[in-house]
Design an enzyme around this catalytic site. Structure first.
Site, PDB file in Angstrom:
ATOM      1  CG  ASP A  55      -1.860   1.145   1.412  1.00 24.83           C
ATOM      2  OD1 ASP A  55      -2.569   1.536   0.608  1.00 24.83           O
ATOM      3  OD2 ASP A  55      -1.621   1.879   2.128  1.00 24.83           O
TER       4      ASP A  55
ATOM      5  CD  GLU B 294      -2.266   3.010  -3.613  1.00 23.79           C
ATOM      6  OE1 GLU B 294      -3.201   3.755  -3.877  1.00 23.79           O
ATOM      7  OE2 GLU B 294      -1.401   2.906  -2.562  1.00 23.79           O
TER       8      GLU B 294
HETATM    9  C1  AAO Z   1      -8.696   8.953   6.224  1.00 27.74           C
HETATM   10  C2  AAO Z   1      -9.762  10.383   5.902  1.00 27.74           C
HETATM   11  C3  AAO Z   1      -8.704  11.488   5.788  1.00 27.74           C
HETATM   12  C4  AAO Z   1      -7.793  11.645   7.133  1.00 27.74           C
HETATM   13  C5  AAO Z   1      -7.147  10.434   7.429  1.00 27.74           C
HETATM   14  C6  AAO Z   1      -6.102  10.426   8.643  1.00 27.74           C
HETATM   15  O1  AAO Z   1     -10.521  10.027   4.669  1.00 27.74           O
HETATM   16  O2  AAO Z   1      -9.591  12.612   5.890  1.00 27.74           O
HETATM   17  O3  AAO Z   1      -7.095  12.701   6.922  1.00 27.74           O
HETATM   18  O4  AAO Z   1      -8.010   9.260   7.478  1.00 27.74           O
HETATM   19  O5  AAO Z   1      -7.070  10.605   9.605  1.00 27.74           O
HETATM   20  C7  AAO Z   1      -7.374   5.237   2.685  1.00 27.74           C
HETATM   21  C8  AAO Z   1      -8.525   6.288   2.463  1.00 27.74           C
HETATM   22  C9  AAO Z   1      -8.339   7.615   3.037  1.00 27.74           C
HETATM   23  C10 AAO Z   1      -8.232   7.224   4.477  1.00 27.74           C
HETATM   24  C11 AAO Z   1      -7.027   6.523   4.736  1.00 27.74           C
HETATM   25  C12 AAO Z   1      -6.720   6.355   6.199  1.00 27.74           C
HETATM   26  O6  AAO Z   1      -8.758   6.432   1.171  1.00 27.74           O
HETATM   27  O7  AAO Z   1      -9.540   8.539   3.002  1.00 27.74           O
HETATM   28  O8  AAO Z   1      -8.023   8.802   5.443  1.00 27.74           O
HETATM   29  O9  AAO Z   1      -7.208   5.313   4.056  1.00 27.74           O
HETATM   30  O10 AAO Z   1      -7.447   5.847   6.881  1.00 27.74           O
HETATM   31  C13 AAO Z   1      -2.710   8.763  -2.833  1.00 27.74           C
HETATM   32  C14 AAO Z   1      -1.921   7.824  -2.558  1.00 27.74           C
HETATM   33  C15 AAO Z   1      -2.244   6.450  -2.572  1.00 27.74           C
HETATM   34  C16 AAO Z   1      -3.491   6.298  -1.580  1.00 27.74           C
HETATM   35  C17 AAO Z   1      -4.452   7.543  -2.105  1.00 27.74           C
HETATM   36  C18 AAO Z   1      -5.764   7.531  -1.303  1.00 27.74           C
HETATM   37  O11 AAO Z   1      -0.481   7.860  -3.354  1.00 27.74           O
HETATM   38  O12 AAO Z   1      -1.227   5.477  -2.065  1.00 27.74           O
HETATM   39  O13 AAO Z   1      -3.888   8.800  -1.913  1.00 27.74           O
HETATM   40  N1  AAO Z   1      -4.074   4.913  -1.669  1.00 27.74           N
HETATM   41  C19 AAO Z   1      -3.606   4.040  -0.701  1.00 27.74           C
HETATM   42  C20 AAO Z   1      -4.940   2.973  -0.350  1.00 27.74           C
HETATM   43  C21 AAO Z   1      -6.304   3.946   0.448  1.00 27.74           C
HETATM   44  C22 AAO Z   1      -5.640   4.315   1.475  1.00 27.74           C
HETATM   45  C23 AAO Z   1      -4.169   4.708   1.771  1.00 27.74           C
HETATM   46  C24 AAO Z   1      -3.253   4.526   0.484  1.00 27.74           C
HETATM   47  C25 AAO Z   1      -3.528   5.067   2.995  1.00 27.74           C
HETATM   48  O14 AAO Z   1      -5.320   2.431  -1.468  1.00 27.74           O
HETATM   49  O15 AAO Z   1      -7.203   3.038   0.534  1.00 27.74           O
HETATM   50  O16 AAO Z   1      -6.381   5.470   2.062  1.00 27.74           O
HETATM   51  O17 AAO Z   1      -3.194   3.624   3.812  1.00 27.74           O
HETATM   52  C26 AAO Z   1      -3.018  11.803  -7.112  1.00 27.74           C
HETATM   53  C27 AAO Z   1      -1.822  11.236  -6.617  1.00 27.74           C
HETATM   54  C28 AAO Z   1      -2.058   9.890  -6.129  1.00 27.74           C
HETATM   55  C29 AAO Z   1      -2.735  10.173  -4.637  1.00 27.74           C
HETATM   56  C30 AAO Z   1      -4.315  10.792  -5.248  1.00 27.74           C
HETATM   57  C31 AAO Z   1      -5.390  11.000  -4.048  1.00 27.74           C
HETATM   58  O18 AAO Z   1      -3.756  10.806  -7.932  1.00 27.74           O
HETATM   59  O19 AAO Z   1      -1.010  11.053  -7.872  1.00 27.74           O
HETATM   60  O20 AAO Z   1      -0.651   9.488  -5.384  1.00 27.74           O
HETATM   61  O21 AAO Z   1      -3.066   8.642  -4.005  1.00 27.74           O
HETATM   62  O22 AAO Z   1      -3.972  11.910  -5.959  1.00 27.74           O
HETATM   63  O23 AAO Z   1      -4.716  11.900  -3.175  1.00 27.74           O
HETATM   64  C32 AAO Z   1      -5.778  10.871 -11.655  1.00 27.74           C
HETATM   65  C33 AAO Z   1      -4.430  11.561 -11.548  1.00 27.74           C
HETATM   66  C34 AAO Z   1      -3.552  11.136 -10.474  1.00 27.74           C
HETATM   67  C35 AAO Z   1      -4.475  11.345  -9.164  1.00 27.74           C
HETATM   68  C36 AAO Z   1      -5.718  10.891  -9.232  1.00 27.74           C
HETATM   69  C37 AAO Z   1      -6.723  11.044  -8.013  1.00 27.74           C
HETATM   70  O24 AAO Z   1      -5.612   9.569 -11.990  1.00 27.74           O
HETATM   71  O25 AAO Z   1      -3.793  11.229 -12.674  1.00 27.74           O
HETATM   72  O26 AAO Z   1      -2.327  11.873 -10.093  1.00 27.74           O
HETATM   73  O27 AAO Z   1      -6.641  11.063 -10.284  1.00 27.74           O
HETATM   74  O28 AAO Z   1      -7.817  10.332  -8.072  1.00 27.74           O
END
Ligand code: AAO
Length: 437
Positions: free
Chosen positions: A171, A197
């Site tokens: 992850d 990922e």
């Molecule tokens: C929760 C709450 C938050 C709070 C946090 C801490 O929702 O409000 O701040 O707790 O208290 C999951 C949930 C989160 C959750 C977290 C922890 O999704 O909502 O937060 O658990 O409980 C980035 C990372 C990527 C990550 C993704 C969500 O790079 O690794 O964000 N995914 C994994 C898991 C996911 C998990 C975590 C990681 C944490 O699969 O389920 O989170 O363990 C761009 C960037 C990406 C970035 C995204 C989103 O992507 O390139 O790196 O991912 O933005 O910020 C197009 C674009 C692409 C863009 C994408 C966005 O494709 O080309 O650039 O759109 O959709």
């Protein structure tokens, strides 16, 4: 099997996944995490004890062993970049923690304090240091460049392997330097399957290709492109993925949706006009991406909605459209798993198109698929490289008890078909129609 508990996965391996030919089942994170009903509590680790909303260590081991006996290997989702986002709380194990102190596992000097942004959180994905040293959405960022943290993570992964797990999803791998992952894995020993990922982002310095030395990498450009093609661009653009600058096919782990994108950006089960189903059939039929993943998830209204029915995955018996979706059982999806297992790595042959939203292609002389992503019938004669004979249309599912629907007869390599709007047809040499049909 997003959010399914261990007992339910165990039962599903025997009842369906093994017989359908699925090679691996990927689980949600198995380790202890913050308490709460939101699905994402699983992504806030509090220790590496295997006690989660989805079950105990004993249940996990029992599931892994039963799945393996049923022919299904297990991939565990490994959350290794960070711990929790809470300032303090209680874990699923019943122990207390604070943001930078997890008694028995980590203490304050095991974390990054990036000092690059006012709140220590990532603000700018075009800055490599921020992405790898600041906090992802407020999650306490492990100092994965230190000897102790690398050793502790390696111990966790070794423990997972000792339960019989043979695959890992790393992850948030983008948020850990690839060389740190290499170091951690070198302490673990061989892991049969790894998927990392690393979400490709325009203008971001950290590239998915940096991670291929560690194992497979998830190719999110594929996910985005499938949505575009099936909803506007035309699926006739999807013949070749070889020269787009993406990951090599052998390193690419591809999917139509994962548990994040189904909420935020990709096609999902709510997508209009069967596009999600057809795109999944396409992803299983097309050779790009040595390791396609099928998401099996649940109905949700709001993004945070947690698993229904106490994490008890079930494909029958709970009120239909508000429960578990069981995409892995949809006939066209499980039927195409058999297709993929039969055609192996055969090349694309006999590519044909109708409109921009109608494509058909073979896989060597072993299988042939036609996808009509158009609101009109596609009536055509198709040319294949298949041996003459009578075939089941596996879009109706695996032909265990005879074909679903009429068989397709191929003669001189050709057949004619009237493919109804927004459906597909797929045949392969492993699913011939029983004599007499
Ligand atoms: C929760 C709450 C938050 C709070 C946090 C801490 O929702 O409000 O701040 O707790 O208290 C999951 C949930 C989160 C959750 C977290 C922890 O999704 O909502 O937060 O658990 O409980 C980035 C990372 C990527 C990550 C993704 C969500 O790079 O690794 O964000 N995914 C994994 C898991 C996911 C998990 C975590 C990681 C944490 O699969 O389920 O989170 O363990 C761009 C960037 C990406 C970035 C995204 C989103 O992507 O390139 O790196 O991912 O933005 O910020 C197009 C674009 C692409 C863009 C994408 C966005 O494709 O080309 O650039 O759109 O959709």
């Amino acid at each position: 099997m997003f959010e399914w508990n261990w007992n339910s996965i165990k039962a599903e391996c025997v009842a369906f996944l093994g017989p359908a030919g699925y090679g691996y089942v990927q689980t949600s994170p198995p380790n202890a995490h913050i308490v709460g009903k939101q699905w994402w509590t699983a992504y806030q680790p509090t220790s590496y004890d295997l006690v989660s909303n989805r079950g105990t260590r004993e249940e996990f081991i029992d599931m892994v062993n039963t799945c393996k006996t049923a022919g299904v290997q297990v991939i565990a989702d490994a959350v290794v970049n960070h711990m929790s986002g809470a300032s303090a709380g209680t874990s699923t194990l019943g122990t207390n923690f604070t943001h930078y102190d997890y008694p028995g596992t980590y203490s304050a000097n095991d974390f990054h304090y990036c000092g690059l942004t006012p709140d220590n959180n990532i603000a700018d994905y075009t800055n490599r240091d921020q992405v790898q040293k600041c906090q992802l959405v407020g999650l306490a960022d492990l100092a994965t460049d230190t000897d102790y943290v690398q050793g502790r993570l390696a111990d966790y992964l070794k423990d997972l392997l000792s339960t019989g797990v043979t695959g890992l999803r790393i992850d948030a791998a983008k948020h850990i330097a690839s060389s740190d992952i290499t170091n951690i894995l070198s302490r673990v020993g061989p892991v049969p399957y790894i998927t990392q990922e690393v979400i490709y982002g325009d203008n971001e310095p950290i590239q998915p290709s940096e991670y291929v030395a560690n194992g497979a990498v998830q190719e999110f450009r594929y996910t985005n492109t499938l949505k575009w093609a099936f909803t506007e661009g035309g699926i006739d653009t999807l013949q070749d993925f070889g020269n787009r600058g993406w990951l090599d096919s052998k390193s690419a782990n591809v999917f139509v949706a994962n548990h994040d994108t189904e909420r935020d950006s990709s096609l999902n089960y709510k997508s209009a006009m069967n596009t999600y189903y057809l795109a999944t059939i396409f992803s299983l039929a097309h050779p790009y991406g040595a390791n396609p993943t099928v998401l099996s998830s649940y109905f949700f209204e709001a993004r945070d909605d947690g698993a229904p029915n106490n994490w008890q995955g079930a494909c029958q018996g709970i009120s239909g459209d508000k429960g578990w979706l069981c995409q892995h059982r949809w006939p066209g999806i499980s039927g195409l798993v058999g297709f993929r297992n039969t055609v192996g790595d055969s090349e694309i042959t006999n590519w044909q198109t109708g409109t921009h939203q109608q494509i058909a292609f073979g896989r060597g002389n072993l299988g042939f698929v036609a996808i009509n992503n158009e609101s009109a019938q596609w009536s055509a004669e198709f040319t294949t490289s298949l041996p003459d004979g009578s075939y089941c249309n596996v879009n109706g599912g695996a032909p265990r008890d005879g074909c679903m629907g009429s068989p397709i007869t191929i003669s001189g390599g050709k057949f004619t078909a009237n493919i109804t709007p927004r459906t597909a047809l797929a045949v392969h040499v492993g699913a011939m129609a029983p004599a007499g049909l």
